[in-house]
Motif scaffolding. Structure first.
Motif, mmCIF file in Angstrom:
data_model
loop_
_atom_site.group_PDB
_atom_site.id
_atom_site.type_symbol
_atom_site.label_atom_id
_atom_site.label_comp_id
_atom_site.label_asym_id
_atom_site.label_seq_id
_atom_site.Cartn_x
_atom_site.Cartn_y
_atom_site.Cartn_z
ATOM 1 N N CYS A 119 92.624 31.251 46.562
ATOM 2 C CA CYS A 119 91.946 30.319 47.473
ATOM 3 C C CYS A 119 90.857 29.499 46.788
ATOM 4 C CB CYS A 119 91.334 31.090 48.646
ATOM 5 S SG CYS A 119 92.532 31.981 49.653
ATOM 6 N N ALA A 120 90.426 29.913 45.612
ATOM 7 C CA ALA A 120 89.290 29.239 44.974
ATOM 8 C C ALA A 120 89.596 27.784 44.659
ATOM 9 C CB ALA A 120 88.882 29.988 43.701
ATOM 10 N N GLN A 121 90.855 27.471 44.335
ATOM 11 C CA GLN A 121 91.196 26.107 43.956
ATOM 12 C C GLN A 121 90.989 25.126 45.108
ATOM 13 O OE1 GLN A 121 95.307 26.133 42.897
ATOM 14 N NE2 GLN A 121 96.043 26.562 44.959
ATOM 15 N N LEU A 122 91.019 25.612 46.357
ATOM 16 C CA LEU A 122 90.797 24.730 47.499
ATOM 17 C C LEU A 122 89.354 24.264 47.566
ATOM 18 C CD1 LEU A 122 92.877 26.642 50.201
ATOM 19 C CD2 LEU A 122 93.584 24.713 48.781
ATOM 20 N N PHE A 123 88.451 24.966 46.883
ATOM 21 C CA PHE A 123 87.036 24.596 46.863
ATOM 22 C C PHE A 123 86.601 24.106 45.483
ATOM 23 C CE2 PHE A 123 87.654 27.464 50.347
ATOM 24 C CZ PHE A 123 86.824 27.000 51.344
#
Length: 514
Positions: A119-123
């Protein structure tokens, strides 16, 4: 690699009362710098259940008798503890944390698990995700500590035993190094077990790691080393995700475990078809879909997709989910899959225009969805005009935002490249309204052959007072100039060329035309 965030709220019950703005008793909630505690009955007496920061600074701790607490803080505000309300509010907070990951779960009595794997890539990055989480929770008025690690046990221990004013990130594979100097209580053991180990001389986790397991296991049971192995990553630890109530969802339990992308894609299509029928009945379209993969080892993995507009197009939604299958680690196999739509919006049915049946409109929503789920929503935007000086006249808005009525003036062209901040130049020109005849920029002389202007821009009266004093570009006369060699530039002069009060008559270059 799995990444888990532990959100620890050390003053959750008292912070919740203060945020609610009232209490269950007649007393008013005191100011944030005043001691506040909750108390619960215990064998004919009252003991402290939770304390806020100022109370903790006075030496008050949970488990202390109320009589002793009042002796240390005579002006103490006491509210009856309400564990059920605290847990219900914690569940609501965990659901709110679903904005960061589909895998969230409350960690009673004062924590939240967030599995941010993938999920980190979404931020943009994991630090950006943690920073956003920390900022939002702190701004809501809660004391908090955040830690991220490869294992839930390590993140839990660091969040509670490594005080820090910012999120703490344990690099992948560093669990043992991070846990070594922490107290044995960080392993989430029973108080009796912790006390028994202390009597044997064990104070830090590194001592347990280096001690033979047999004698300790016979005395304290298997839970001691199970917690240790979970924290170090030697044993799995599952987090049961908290699903939003009443959200459209469907599940497939499989006869045999599957582990191939083709099998996952087949089940996803079936799940999306079932979910699409539910959305039609509700008259809604999905804005977010979470697909959970339940593994045979008790753990689960999840993928998340979002849509720019409400959608129940099963082919489109299935395509977005299948594109993220590569993020799933099936382990020894997946024995069940669940698809849930935690975020939906009303979507009215539409009828095709028969007169234009042969025409096909571009599917911008589908394109935006595909790009956003691959590169992140923050990577997609569109430029929109807004009032202000040229360097502040462009706003970045969501890619599919509603049409903006304001338009850039066609008769006032702007350069394709702006310099921010504008760079000062030396100019030869006649005042007040003549264009430059020559200017020097970056030690190079430019002779002007053609010019157009001036275009006068005044200061932004709606900006905060004193801003223009710090940024002295309030009154500007802009000129478009063409120089020998064919270059075209955008220059401006501070002031109107007549009154010194309007500006210091200095010249700047602000951009270049293609």
């Amino acid at each position: 690699m799995r990444r888990v965030v532990s959100l620890f709220l050390p003053s959750w019950p008292t912070d919740r009362l203060r945020r609610r703005g009232g209490a269950s008793r007649a007393e008013d909630v005191p100011a944030p710098d005043q001691p506040l505690v909750t108390a619960r009955p215990d064998h004919g007496r009252k003991i402290l259940a939770a304390v806020n920061g100022p109370a903790r600074a006075l030496g008050l701790v949970p488990g202390m008798t109320l009589t002793k607490a009042r002796s240390l803080a005579p002006r103490l505000t006491v509210v009856d503890a309400d564990p059920e309300a605290d847990l219900a509010a914690l569940r609501r907070l965990a659901l709110w944390c679903g904005r960061y990951s589909p895998f969230v779960a409350p960690d009673p009595p004062s924590g939240v698990w967030i599995d941010v794997t993938g999920c980190a890539q979404l931020f943009g990055s994991e630090p950006a995700l943690l920073k956003d989480l920390h900022r939002r929770i702190a701004r809501a008025g809660y004391a908090l500590q955040i830690a991220a690690a490869d294992t839930p046990g390590c993140a839990h221990a660091v969040a509670r035993h490594v005080p820090a004013g910012r999120p703490v990130t344990i690099q992948s594979g560093d669990q043992r190094k991070a846990m070594a100097l922490l107290p044995i209580a960080a392993l989430r053991l029973e108080p009796e077990t912790v006390e028994g180990l202390r009597k044997l001389g064990f104070e830090r986790i590194e001592q347990l790691i280096e001690t033979p397991r047999g004698p300790l296991a016979r005395r304290f049971g298997r839970l001691l080393h199970q917690r240790l192995d979970q924290a170090l990553g030697y044993a799995p630890e599952a987090i049961e995700p908290l699903l939003p109530p009443r959200a459209p969802h469907c599940r497939r339990d499989l006869v045999e475990p599957i582990a191939t992308p083709e099998a996952f894609a087949m089940v996803i299509r079936d799940l999306v078809a079932d979910l699409g029928a539910q959305l039609v009945q509700l008259g809604h379209g999905a804005r977010r879909l979470d697909c959970y993969f339940h593994r045979v080892d008790g753990q689960a993995r999840a993928i998340r997709i979002g849509t720019a507009t409400p959608s129940r197009d099963t082919a489109h939604l299935a395509k977005l989910l299948i594109a993220r299958i590569e993020q799933v680690e099936p382990g020894l196999g997946v024995e069940g899959m669940t698809l849930i739509a935690p975020l939906t919006e009303p979507l009215a049915s539409s009828q095709n225009d028969l007169a234009r049946a042969g025409e096909r409109k571009p599917d911008l929503g589908g394109l935006i969805d595909a790009l956003a789920n691959r590169f992140g929503q923050a990577s997609l935007h569109r430029a929109a005009p807004r009032p202000g000086m040229p360097e502040r006249s462009v706003a970045m808005v969501p890619a599919l935002t509603q049409a903006i009525r304001r338009r850039w003036a066609d008769d006032l062209p702007r350069p394709g490249r702006l310099l921010d901040p504008p760079q000062e130049i030396q100019v030869t020109a006649m005042l007040p309204d003549h264009p430059p005849a020559m200017f020097v920029w970056r030690r190079k002389r430019f002779r002007v052959t053609q010019a157009d202007g001036p275009e006068r821009l005044h200061g932004e009266w709606w900006r905060e007072a004193g801003h223009e004093a710090r940024t002295p570009y309030a009154v500007r006369d802009y000129f478009q100039v063409e120089v020998e060699g064919g270059g075209r530039y955008w220059l401006f002069r501070l002031g109107d060329g007549e009154r010194s009060a309007s500006g210091r008559m200095r010249w700047f270059i602000h951009g270049a035309f293609a």
